[in-house]
Every structure is written in C-alpha cells, then in structure tokens.
Scaffold this active site. Structure first.
Site, PDB file in Angstrom:
ATOM      1  N   SER A 188     -27.807  29.680  -3.705  1.00 39.75           N
ATOM      2  CA  SER A 188     -26.703  29.891  -4.740  1.00 39.75           C
ATOM      3  C   SER A 188     -26.288  31.421  -4.523  1.00 39.75           C
ATOM      4  CB  SER A 188     -26.971  29.604  -5.938  1.00 39.75           C
ATOM      5  OG  SER A 188     -28.267  30.263  -6.261  1.00 39.75           O
TER       6      SER A 188
ATOM      7  N   LYS B 225     -27.226  40.312  -7.818  1.00 39.07           N
ATOM      8  CA  LYS B 225     -26.740  38.999  -8.072  1.00 39.07           C
ATOM      9  C   LYS B 225     -26.408  38.867  -9.507  1.00 39.07           C
ATOM     10  CE  LYS B 225     -28.027  34.103  -7.479  1.00 39.07           C
ATOM     11  NZ  LYS B 225     -28.933  32.961  -7.107  1.00 39.07           N
TER      12      LYS B 225
ATOM     13  N   SER C  89     -32.192  29.261  -2.519  1.00 38.98           N
ATOM     14  CA  SER C  89     -31.109  30.080  -2.848  1.00 38.98           C
ATOM     15  C   SER C  89     -31.054  31.551  -2.247  1.00 38.98           C
ATOM     16  CB  SER C  89     -30.759  30.233  -4.735  1.00 38.98           C
ATOM     17  OG  SER C  89     -29.970  28.857  -4.998  1.00 38.98           O
TER      18      SER C  89
END
Lengths: 96, 500
Positions: B141, B66, B165
């Site tokens: 997210s 990420k 997320s």
C-alpha cells in the site's frame, strides 16, 4: 465451503454499519464468496492441540505509574475536530 | 545519506526536492506537499549550521511521509474520504524523532486507502504510477513513498507494512524497503490497520541508510506498549532474557553518530560465512522468470562469497495468506469501527438520524476494498464462524511462528522473492480481490511471525515499449526476531557491489 446467503450479507452490512446500495451488495456478495472460498483452505491444516497466538512481541504486563499526565491533545483541539460542536459538546442528530 | 552543510544547504535540498516532486506530478505520488513549512524548517536548520550549533544525524534531509502518519504538519487523509483531511492534534512518535534528528517532511504520499491493498489503486485520490512504467502500478500500500524514493525526489520515505506494504512497492520500484521486527518502532500516531501485524518502516537507497533511520526511530515509547526496548543495545539472534528489565530510548533522544546509540556493548555479528535458508515449499515455477533468474543469480553470488545455502521445509507457510486474510480483516473491522462520523472526519450531509450518521458516513467514506475487509472481518468474528475461522487462524499462526523458529535454528537468514511477479498493469487485478491478495503470498508470513524483512533491488526485466529500462525485480532477506541490525549489515555487505 457453502456460499454465503444474501441474508448474511445484510447481517454483515449491519454489523459493519454500512448503508449499502443493492448494487454494492451484489458486488460485495461475489467478492466475499471468493475470499471466503480462499480462506477456507485453512480447513486442511491440522491445528489440534495448538495454542492460538494473539501477539508476537513476547512481553506482558508492562506497568506504568498511576499518574495523571498532561495529554498532547487538549479538549479544545479534540472538539475542533468534530463535524459539529456546540457549547463544548459534540452535536449529533436527535437520538430520541 | 546526504545531509545539509554550509555549501549544500537544507534550503537548497528542500527546494530541489519540491521542484522534483512538482515535475513528477503525473505519477500521482503525493496527496499534499508541505512546501511552506518545509522551507521554514530548512532555514532554521541552515541557521543552526551557520552558527556551528549541533544538528541531528538527518540535518536538512528532505523526506516523504506516508499519509497515514499523524503530524502537526498538514493534514492526514490515509488516502480516504472519511478522514476528510484530519488536522491531527497529536504527532506520530516516528515523525517527532525524524524531525528531532533534523529531517524535513516535504510531502505526504499516496497509498491504498487505510493501507488496504497491494497496488495503491484503492486510493481516494487515484492510483500512483510505477516509477519505471506509467502503465503499471506502484505496488502498495505504500506506493507513493516507494515512487518518491525511486524518482530521486527524496532520499528516504516512511511506510507501514502490515503484510508487505513496504517490501512489495520497494521491489516494484527498485529501492530498498524494510519492515522491522514487530514492535521495533512505535506505532503511536499512525492510523491503525491491524494492530498485531502493523509495522513502521522505511524506503531508502541503501541498507545502510535504513540502518541510520532505524537508529533514529526505534526504541520503547510510553505511548505504544508493544514497543521493544533497546534496538541497538540488544542485538542477539534470539530474543531471550527479560525485556521488561531494560529501559528504552525516550522520545526525542536521538543518536548523533552512527553505530552504537545506547552505549551498551555491541554484540558481534554472527560469524561469517552465513547460512542462507531457501524455502522448498514455495513453488518457484509459478514465479515470473525474471524474478526466478534474479533469485538464482543471488544464490550463486552468495555461494561464491562463501555463504552456505540451506534448504528449509516450512509446510504451514502455504496457509499464511489464508491466515492473514482472516486475522487482519478481523483487526481491521475492529480498528475501523472508530470512524463513525461523530468525533472527527467526514459526516454525511444527508444523515438525519444517529444511525444514518454512522451508516451513511461510513458507506460514503470508505473505499470498496475497505468495505470488503471490514465485512470479512465481521464475518470471521461473528458467532457461528469465530471458531472455524478466527480461532483456527490464530492456531495456524502459532504453527507458522514455530516454523520460523525452527528455520532459524538451521540458518541465519532466509532469502525469497518479494512477490511472484514484477509490477502489474493498472487495472489488471482491481476486479479480482483474491488475485490481488495473492501478490502478498511471500510477504505476509513475516508479519504473522513478527520477523524482519528487507526488500533489496535485484535487477530488471527485459525492456518493453512502456518500460524502456525494464521493470525492477526484488528479493527479500528475512531474519529472526530482533536481528534487524545484523540483517541490515549483512544486506549492506552483500549488496555493496551493486551500489558502487
């Protein structure tokens, strides 16, 4: 819940260090009104006599030895990140 | 986890992954690929394997990172403009441990800017598309990481979970996603969002793969004073005892085998059958019928397997989202005040005064959702509102934590849906922040209480024109603090059928 005023929006923009356009202010005003409207439902909940929580990891006072250790990031690497640097210092516009 | 060996080389695995990543370009999964360095590392690992040298438990396994993790590999953007890709001078502990175990980062994944969002639409680089329907969101997210695993590009990806997320995008894309107990994995070197709820976790294709990743990455870190010691040595259902007396694993010490990594005696799984809690306070009538059906089916299956279903009353939980959108923006406003255009990142070209360096750089560098959250945070912390909002929310948080503690006296695990609906349409909620926030209504309570939760795939909706295979739906298994290993083993047991 009272709606927030445009003076408060200006104040929050200042606290947040944003140079907002008028258009942005108007749109954020509407968004903040609805978000604050939502979070205000918390008023219904009785929290009398309840201690606030600030962390959940159940540990406190972890001491480390008071030793100077080499850091992963050195001075040069950090200075290289600055948008402007000169003679080992970070450069910013004139302050005074 | 498929690791590299003499036949199936790391180089081949990395090449395959990069090729798949390039084929999936239209999904906008990656902010950058790490092709050259990844191939170099793969060859190094292959050489070690050829020589018969010891390689880690993740030898040659390509993974996606990420893009809010700092690493020597490439540059970090947090899908924002203001980091102006940051060539980080430090590497996140998680990245160090993964690499020491032999894993190879092949690319950085798209996310909502600074992890603010539930759809990956708030990215400076545009939205990531759902793995099963290109007209729908990936969730967020950590949307890019979820889709990278769902499309089979990588076997695992890192994520961060501050309010859902990891779990919500995992459920939107039909993969496993785990948010551990707060403090289990070091946050060092990860772009901070809300420090009291941020957790590092993983996406993978099974609970047992996640278990392996947890063994590699958990442990106390001198660079993160909130990390808990001995993830694998201490696995009771109640976090009792003096944690300060125990020493955690150091960075770089990586278990070579699965199982007990610390040498400490294993604590037996709580006796089977388990008691599974369901929360009566969640109004399941408002939930998408496909998710409701998956939930009912899973309960029936658990009953068939001999587990007992226990009904729980947790009345403060319905305030969790309101608490979350006070506490978290307050921490965001504080954490994101560091982006000032001075020391690193973007500085506005036209700023002529120091004040303007701050305000113009921040205004141009943040996305609208970043600004909303920073301003809400400053609102709830500002004088006159602090007691009514911030302090009140922290008290309500205590009530939520107590409700979990009481719930886990009655049951071993709680099972709930992850989100009220499957993946929604791109653009559907972007103009209505509160409806976007409601996505997280069932995921945020865990972060406030610091308890672990695993999103598991639980079937699909009916096929549609844009989603010929249907949309994935997910459920979440929640455990008490520090039950992470037991929870993952339990999940492995109850999901085995679907994997085989």
């Amino acid at each position: 819940m009272e709606k927030i005023t445009s003076t408060e929006i200006d104040h929050l923009a200042e606290l947040s260090n944003f140079l907002l356009t008028e258009e942005e202010k108007a749109s954020l005003h509407g968004d903040l009104d609805s978000i604050i409207g939502y979070i205000s439902q918390l008023n219904e909940l009785d929290t009398e006599g309840i201690e606030p929580t600030y962390q959940t990891f159940e540990m406190e006072n972890i001491w480390r030895d008071d030793e100077i250790k080499a850091q992963e990031a050195n001075r040069e690497a950090l200075l290289n990140l600055a948008p402007e640097a000169q003679e080992n210092q970070i450069k910013v516009p004139k302050v005074l | 986890m498929q690791v590299a060996n003499k036949q199936n080389t790391a180089e081949k695995m990395v090449k395959d992954a990069i090729e798949k990543a390039k084929c999936c370009e239209k999904y906008n999964i990656f902010t950058s690929l790490n092709e050259e360095n990844a191939l170099k590392r793969a060859r190094e690992i292959d050489e070690k394997i050829a020589k018969g040298e010891e390689v880690g438990p993740l030898a040659g396994v390509p993974y996606a990172l990420k893009d809010n993790f700092l690493s020597y590999d490439g540059a970090t953007t947090a899908s924002s403009k203001i980091l102006e890709p940051l060539k980080a001078p430090i590497t996140a502990t998680t990245v160090q441990k993964l690499e020491a175990a032999g894993a190879i980062m092949i690319g950085r994944t798209n996310m909502d800017s600074f992890a603010h969002g539930s759809s990956t639409e708030n990215s400076y680089f545009g939205p990531t598309k759902n793995a099963y329907d290109e007209t729908r969101v990936a969730g967020g997210s950590s949307g890019g990481s979820a889709v990278a695993v769902a499309k089979g590009i990588v076997q695992f990806a890192t994520g961060t979970d501050t309010g859902g997320s990891i779990r919500q995008p995992a459920s939107f894309n039909g993969v496993y996603g785990f948010k551990p107990t707060y403090g289990t994995i070091s946050r060092y070197g990860v772009v901070a969002m809300a420090s009291s709820t941020d957790c590092i976790g993983f996406f993978a294709n099974s609970a047992s793969d996640i278990d392996l990743l947890m063994q590699v990455c958990s442990g106390q870190d001198p660079n993160d004073m909130t990390t808990l010691p001995d993830y694998y040595g201490k696995q009771t259902n109640a976090a009792s005892g003096d944690l300060r007396d125990r020493r955690g694993a150091r960075i770089g010490s990586v278990p070579v085998t699965t199982g007990d990594a610390t040498g400490a005696p294993e604590v037996a799984l709580s006796a089977c059958p388990e008691k599974i809690g369901i929360i009566k306070d969640f109004d399941l009538t408002k939930i998408d019928p496909a998710i409701k059906n998956a939930f009912d089916a899973k309960l029936a299956e658990l009953k068939d397997q001999g587990h007992e279903i226990v009904e729980l009353t947790m009345p403060a939980l319905k305030y969790a989202l309101a608490v979350y959108y006070i506490v978290v923006p307050a921490e965001i406003a504080s954490n994101l005040s560091r982006y000032d255009g001075i020391r690193y990142g973007y500085r506005h070209e036209d700023a002529k005064s120091l004040d303007n360096v701050f305000s113009m750089s921040r205004n141009a560098g943040f996305m609208p959702e970043n600004k909303r959250r920073i301003m809400i945070g400053n609102f709830v912390l500002s004088s006159g509102f602090y007691d009514a909002y911030y302090l009140k929310a922290q008290k309500a948080r205590t009530l939520i934590i107590k409700e979990y503690e009481k719930a886990f006296e009655k049951c071993d695990y709680i099972i709930t849906p992850v989100s009220p609906s499957p993946a929604f349409k791109l653009g559907e909620k972007t103009n209505d922040p509160v409806s976007m926030y409601l996505e997280d209504v069932m995921s945020v309570p865990l972060n406030l209480a610091g308890v672990p939760g695993l999103a598991i795939p639980a079937g699909r909706t009916a096929p549609t024109d844009t989603a010929p295979e249907g949309l994935p739906v997910g459920l979440q298994i929640v455990g008490p603090r520090r039950s992470d290993k037991n929870l993952l083993e339990f999940a492995t047991k109850i999901t085995k059928k679907e994997e085989s």
